[in-house]
Scaffold this motif. Structure first.
Motif, short mmCIF file in Angstrom:
data_model
loop_
_atom_site.label_atom_id
_atom_site.label_comp_id
_atom_site.label_asym_id
_atom_site.label_seq_id
_atom_site.Cartn_x
_atom_site.Cartn_y
_atom_site.Cartn_z
N UNK A 98 0.58 -1.12 -0.08
CA UNK A 98 -0.10 0.09 0.07
C UNK A 98 0.76 1.11 -0.07
N UNK A 99 1.95 1.16 0.83
CA UNK A 99 2.73 2.39 0.95
C UNK A 99 3.85 2.59 -0.02
N UNK B 180 5.39 4.99 -2.77
CA UNK B 180 6.79 5.78 -2.52
C UNK B 180 7.54 5.36 -4.08
N UNK C 153 6.57 7.67 -6.52
CA UNK C 153 7.01 9.07 -6.30
C UNK C 153 8.32 9.24 -6.78
N UNK D 210 16.68 4.48 -1.72
CA UNK D 210 15.06 4.44 -1.26
C UNK D 210 14.48 3.58 -2.02
N UNK E 285 7.97 4.86 5.44
CA UNK E 285 6.97 5.15 4.68
C UNK E 285 5.78 5.32 5.21
N UNK E 286 5.44 4.76 6.43
CA UNK E 286 4.13 5.00 6.92
C UNK E 286 4.15 6.68 7.47
N UNK F 140 5.64 8.95 6.19
CA UNK F 140 5.62 9.74 5.17
C UNK F 140 4.24 10.10 4.98
N UNK F 141 3.30 9.21 5.29
CA UNK F 141 1.82 9.23 4.80
C UNK F 141 0.95 9.58 5.77
N UNK G 116 11.71 10.14 3.07
CA UNK G 116 10.79 10.23 1.68
C UNK G 116 10.40 11.64 1.71
N UNK H 129 8.91 14.80 -0.14
CA UNK H 129 8.15 15.22 -1.06
C UNK H 129 7.04 14.13 -1.39
N UNK H 130 6.57 13.25 -0.29
CA UNK H 130 5.69 12.21 -0.43
C UNK H 130 4.47 12.61 -0.29
N UNK H 131 3.55 11.89 -0.90
CA UNK H 131 1.95 12.23 -0.72
C UNK H 131 1.83 11.79 0.52
N UNK H 132 1.15 12.68 1.45
CA UNK H 132 0.75 12.19 2.81
C UNK H 132 -0.98 12.15 2.69
N UNK H 133 -1.52 11.42 3.44
CA UNK H 133 -3.09 11.14 3.57
C UNK H 133 -3.63 12.16 4.33
N UNK I 290 -3.02 3.32 -1.77
CA UNK I 290 -2.47 4.30 -0.92
C UNK I 290 -3.71 5.23 -0.76
#
Lengths: 565, 237
Positions: free
Chosen positions: A503-504, A508, A511, A526, B94-95, B97-98, B121, B123-127, B172
């Motif tokens: 999911x994540x 990532x 991106x 990364x 990763x978590x 970052x979201x 991470x 510039x990651x898209x966050x929820x 996501x």
């Protein structure tokens, strides 16, 4: 009140059904109204006794279902790698411009909704599109142009299939029963072969599953037959959705009865009376052909009750998927048939003991099942005489991209990739840069690796795979970073969201690849950490392979990942 | 006491005997070995979602989630090695970052345990979600939701059989939602409060707690919950 009456007319067909009728009901309503409203969900909830929230969750999971109103016509253009090479972006942008919308929007006059789509499995006719007309349903369009997609009359397409072996496919059209003839293998089996002997024959043939996981078919059948619980089910996995893959579609369009005969033999072997053929919603032509084939086979008593007077019963029901690659994962497919979001289950337990409706289930790919009648008719020894010791029989591969003649090829395992591309596909268009072997979840090969014999074992030997049977060919004009971005977008779009790594990680990964022309410091590390984490820790095969092609590109084309200092 | 229904395995070099069918998490607990978890909760069905509890069993190709993977006789389990640590650290990064983890102290502690970099991470898209304040009892701040599913599960077959909640969208973009995003007061919710009880972050919290965090006085909090209660009764008419 008007809508309630209309809904009642639709829903009356489902009055005694339960949750497993949910996808068929949603399809009926989606087709009739272009979306599934709150009011419709309320009615369905009462009829099928499924909570409204659950129904809403199901609608929002499948991309071909909409909870908001759509245009009278929905146009979806595939933008995955093979279509990307053939101008799909220009077609999509052209349509958007013509009807005055951005991707994903509906035109002001309510006539059109335009979206990009993951692979539509029409890669040999790239660019591909899928058009849904309200009240009518879906039509697949090959070699799509702005004009052909906006035309009043939508054209049909003709798929090419080339066979050296003439076993699963040849030049003949055997799509109707008259052409196909008798279900000779089934008749012979019912007359003279016991279920255990059928399984023994399949085991002896060394038939290996053609869906990607390469599990021995006979063993799967044996375990299912040995499971004590009843009823047992046979499920055909026709949810082919891997980018670059279209062999099962061509097989279903050209050999529907071969597939049904294979399903009936599987059912007889394991002791099942009910089969489901789960086909992706993006394959309307194959769906129609199969529906007619089932009707005809039932009339001829090759399917149905007391088949050919043997006392053996077997009914096949078609289930349409609704836009979710994950449903090709066998347990997610069961969930979809059961009327749920397509979440993969934790294994073990395996389908052989706890499959569809938690009952013992044989689930096989289309191509695997199509090999079965040939094995029963001509014998395991004949089948084993083809190919290599570990890759018996014939194998279908789907070649798309930069070769002179794209299409489905039936090959004898052992043929080298070079021979396939240079001889059978009439040569590579331009100068070869890379081959993506096995689909989006496969691996890249460099030009000096194409002497690999196409067998399960030789491909494994170079850390590659037949995977879904997809072979995508890229010449040196292709920007491989663009290909990787399209693959990453595919997985980002198709992750079900159940387990955290996928999911994540698919987000990532997407991106990082989005900015791969101007990477940030540390992006290579990364990307590798994300990829290895998905590979080792994801719940199902989707997440476990979502980084496969990208990790292989990192190994083989490191120049794509150089970070500027 | 070992009997014929017991199996013995090794966890981090330590021999452990457990009943057949025990999970790796249970066996590790018995051996006094701590395995981190996020989605797992004793009162809800384990779904193996977060994969923070992955362990290395016999050096297999795939790491095994301790919460659902059953112990295999004579197997050798490593609960912390390079592969395990990479997965745990990367999942946490990763978590982070979201999701807004500011009110999830246990996850923050895990992050420091695994040297997870909160800026890994960029510039990651966050929820990002706006706080939903649609009932007198609790608020929903899905920017803090890690998607452990516990609230959806206790609302359904794991406890209450109310079915007010579902998972919406996918990948996501997955989110916990009501049918067509209706308000909690329009939904079948009976305000049993079990979802708030099992939430591991600040995504679900009582209005009293929320009011206190906002710096409201006890009177103001009481007033805010009364007002919404009145709205609810008017809606019902």
């Amino acid at each position: 009140m008007q809508i309630k009456t209309q809904l009642d007319d639709l829903l009356i067909h489902y009055s005694s059904r339960g949750r497993d009728a949910l996808l068929p009901v949603l399809w009926d309503i989606q087709t009739a109204y272009g979306h599934i409203s709150k009011e419709a969900v309320h009615e369905i909830s009462h009829r099928l006794r499924v909570p409204e929230a659950d129904i809403y969750g199901v609608i929002s999971f499948y991309t071909l279902f909409h909870s908001d109103p759509t245009g009278e016509t929905i146009i979806r253009v595939c933008t995955d790698p093979s279509c990307g090479l053939r101008g799909a972006d220009a077609v999509l942008d052209g349509i958007c411009q013509k009807v005055g919308v951005q991707h994903g929007e509906t035109s002001a006059d309510g006539k059109y909704t335009v979206e990009h789509s993951p692979c539509l499995g029409l890669c040999e006719l790239a660019p591909a599109a899928l058009v849904s007309k309200r009240g009518e349903g879906e039509v697949s369009i090959g070699e799509a142009t702005v004009e052909s997609l906006l035309a009043d009359e939508l054209g049909d397409y003709h798929s090419a299939a080339y066979s050296q072996m003439g076993i699963l496919l040849d030049d003949n059209d055997l799509s109707n029963l008259e052409q196909y003839g008798d279900y000779g293998a089934l008749r012979h089996a019912l007359d003279a072969i016991s279920p255990d002997d059928i399984i023994a024959e399949i085991e002896t043939s060394n038939l290996i599953g053609r869906g990607g996981a390469a599990f021995p078919t006979g063993m799967k059948w044996k375990f299912t037959r040995q499971s004590e619980a009843n009823p047992k089910y046979v499920v055909c996995n026709a949810d082919e959705s891997e980018p670059g893959t279209f062999k099962d579609r061509v097989l279903m369009e050209k050999r529907p009865h071969l597939l049904l005969e294979g399903m009936a033999l599987a059912a007889y072997a394991i002791g099942s009376e009910k089969g489901y053929l789960f086909i992706r919603g993006e394959y309307p032509k194959a769906t129609k052909i199969l529906e007619e084939a089932i009707t005809d086979a039932e009339s001829a008593n090759f399917l149905g009750h007391d088949i050919l007077g043997s006392g053996f019963n077997f009914h096949v029901e078609i289930r349409r998927g609704a836009g979710a690659y994950i449903c090709g994962e066998e347990t997610a497919l069961f969930e979809a048939i059961e009327g749920k979001r397509g979440f993969p289950r934790i294994k073990p337990p395996y389908p052989t003991t706890h499959g569809l409706f938690d009952k013992p289930t044989v689930i096989n790919n289309v191509e695997t099942l199509c090999a079965v009648p040939h094995i029963i008719q001509r014998g395991a020894t004949w089948f084993k005489g083809l190919g290599t010791e570990k890759s018996t029989g014939s194998k279908l591969v789907c070649v798309s991209g930069h070769v002179e003649r794209v299409g489905v090829y039936e090959i004898e395992p052992g043929m080298t990739l070079r021979d396939l591309l240079e001889k059978h596909c009439k040569g590579i268009e331009g100068s070869l840069q890379a081959v993506l072997m096995g689909g989006a979840a496969g691996t890249f090969l460099t030009p000096d690796e194409i002497d690999v014999p196409l067998t399960f074992e030789d491909l494994r030997g170079i850390d590659s795979t037949f995977g879904s049977g997809a072979i995508m060919v890229f010449n040196d004009t292709v920007d491989l970073r663009d290909v990787l971005r399209r693959l990453a977008l595919f997985f980002q779009h198709e992750s079900c969201g159940k387990c955290f790594p996928c999911q994540l990680g698919t987000q990532r990964q997407f991106e990082i690849l989005q900015r791969s022309d101007n990477p940030k410091n540390g992006d290579t590390d990364r990307l590798r950490d994300v990829g290895l984490t998905m590979t080792e820790s994801s719940l199902c095969g989707l997440g476990q392979t979502a980084a496969s092609a990208i990790l292989s590109a990192m190994d083989k084309f490191p120049e794509l990942f150089i970070e500027k200092r | 006491m070992p009997n014929k229904n017991s199996i013995t395995l090794t966890i981090d070099g330590q021999e452990v005997t457990v009943p057949e069918g025990a999970t790796i998490l249970e066996a590790a607990k018995q051996a006094g070995i701590d395995i981190p978890v996020i989605c797992y909760h004793e009162a809800t069905t384990a779904n193996g979602l977060c994969r923070i509890c992955v362990t290395d069993v016999n050096g297999g190709r795939l790491l095994q989630p301790a919460c659902v993977a059953q112990c295999q006789a004579d197997s050798s389990v490593e609960t912390r090695n390079e592969r395990v640590e990479r997965s745990r650290k990367t999942i946490l990064e990763m978590l982070n970052a979201s999701v807004d983890l500011s009110e999830a102290p246990e996850i923050q502690e895990m992050m420091s345990n695994y040297q997870a970099d909160s800026e890994r991470f960029p510039d990651a898209k966050s929820r990002d979600h706006a706080i939903i304040d649609d009932n007198p009892f609790y608020i929903r701040d899905y920017s803090q939701c890690v998607l452990c599913w516990r609230c959806v599960q206790v609302c359904a077959e794991d406890a209450q059989y109310t079915f007010a909640l579902t998972l919406g969208e996918r990948g996501h973009d997955t989110e916990v939602a009501t049918s067509f995003d209706i308000s909690m007061t329009e939904s079948p919710c009976v305000f049993c409060g079990q979802c708030v009880g099992v939430c591991p972050t600040g995504a679900l919290k009582s209005k009293v707690e929320f009011g206190m965090q906002q710096g409201l006085s006890a009177d103001e909090i009481r007033q805010s919950t009364r007002k919404s209660r009145k709205r609810k009764s008017l809606n019902d008419k």
